[in-house]
Design an enzyme around this catalytic site. Structure first.
Site, PDB file in Angstrom:
ATOM      1  N   ALA A  24      64.244 -44.302  27.111  1.00 22.53           N
ATOM      2  CA  ALA A  24      63.356 -43.268  27.652  1.00 22.53           C
ATOM      3  C   ALA A  24      63.605 -41.889  27.062  1.00 22.53           C
ATOM      4  CB  ALA A  24      63.503 -43.213  29.173  1.00 22.53           C
ATOM      5  N   THR A  28      61.169 -38.359  26.280  1.00 20.83           N
ATOM      6  CA  THR A  28      61.214 -37.187  27.169  1.00 20.83           C
ATOM      7  C   THR A  28      60.851 -35.919  26.406  1.00 20.83           C
ATOM      8  OG1 THR A  28      63.605 -37.000  26.807  1.00 20.83           O
ATOM      9  CG2 THR A  28      62.884 -38.139  28.801  1.00 20.83           C
ATOM     10  N   PHE A  35      63.648 -42.191  33.824  1.00 20.16           N
ATOM     11  CA  PHE A  35      63.808 -42.749  35.168  1.00 20.16           C
ATOM     12  C   PHE A  35      65.053 -42.258  35.889  1.00 20.16           C
ATOM     13  CE2 PHE A  35      60.872 -46.358  36.104  1.00 20.16           C
ATOM     14  CZ  PHE A  35      59.957 -46.041  35.122  1.00 20.16           C
ATOM     15  N   HIS A 121      59.853 -53.912  26.910  1.00 17.18           N
ATOM     16  CA  HIS A 121      59.318 -53.798  28.269  1.00 17.18           C
ATOM     17  C   HIS A 121      57.803 -53.735  28.292  1.00 17.18           C
ATOM     18  CE1 HIS A 121      63.460 -52.034  29.632  1.00 17.18           C
ATOM     19  NE2 HIS A 121      63.482 -53.350  29.461  1.00 17.18           N
TER      20      HIS A 121
END
Length: 242
Positions: A24, A28, A35, A121
């Site tokens: 992630a 950002t 998360f 994912h």
């Protein structure tokens, strides 16, 4: 350029089979919240905990609430690729980078020009009817009122891996193969706590394991080079993309 950045540049210049594994933190810097940080999704307040909302069982029982959260907090279609995405695409075009393995679902690597992207994912850009399998793009889901439905009446589900769902085993095996063959493995923007994805770095057999993350990870002691800095700035600088 400091000593650590310079060493990474040398390894990239010398490398011919580089693999990148990211989380992630890569996105950002494009304005997409992660998360687990202070401002991340897990620290925001909703009627239900985000971990519960994005689970398979919750999606099945309460698709309306799932989609309210999903559309509001997991789709960032205005986000643009940042320096990290662009640098990795450049390395692939130069023939140095063989694959990007990502835990992200935003499609920004492909938007930057990367071709060999393994999305562990899934992706918000792929959506399928759970009844007939018909494909729908992100725009259709965004514009749908409430729960998006197929022409056949079935509910459309995003092709993202929810909690309680397993990863695609063929994709995992492909990721393992890329990592096992890599001469340089760059891991960035991930806390390395989500399994089985985090365990992938254990298959690396080389001596140029690079961890780029703003904060320390539990795997820092295993790395050959640790850089605690902005991944976008680091990769853009060492590839000449800055």
């Amino acid at each position: 350029m400091n000593e650590k950045w310079q060493k990474l540049k040398e390894w990239i210049d010398q490398g011919s089979n580089i693999v990148f594994f990211g989380g992630a933190g890569v996105s950002t810097e494009s304005g997409i919240p992660d998360f687990r940080s202070v401002d991340g999704l897990y620290n925001q307040k909703y009627t239900y905990p985000p971990e519960m909302i994005i689970s398979h069982s919750f999606y099945v029982k309460n698709p309306e609430e799932f989609y309210r959260f999903y559309k509001d907090r997991m789709i960032f279609s205005e986000a643009e690729p940042n320096g990290a995405h662009k640098a990795l695409a450049k390395l692939e075009q130069e023939g140095k980078l063989k694959a990007v393995i990502t835990q992200n679902i935003d499609g920004l690597h492909q938007a930057a020009g990367s071709r060999e992207v393994l999305e562990l994912h899934g992706s918000i850009h792929r959506n399928y009817c759970t009844r007939c399998g018909e494909f729908y793009d992100l725009d259709y889901v965004k514009k749908s009122e409430g729960v998006p439905r197929c022409a056949c009446g079935g509910i459309i589900k995003p092709d993202v891996v929810l909690y309680e769902e397993g990863l695609d085993q063929r994709l995992l095996q492909k990721a393992v193969a890329y990592i096992a063959r890599a001469d340089v493995l760059i891991v960035g923007g991930t806390s390395l706590v989500v399994y089985p994805a985090a365990g992938l770095i254990d298959y690396y057999r080389g001596n140029k394991l690079v961890l780029i993350n703003r904060s320390a990870t539990s795997r820092d002691s295993q790395a050959d080079l640790v850089i605690n800095d902005s991944i976008g700035q680091v990769l853009a600088a060492v590839t000449g993309e800055a």
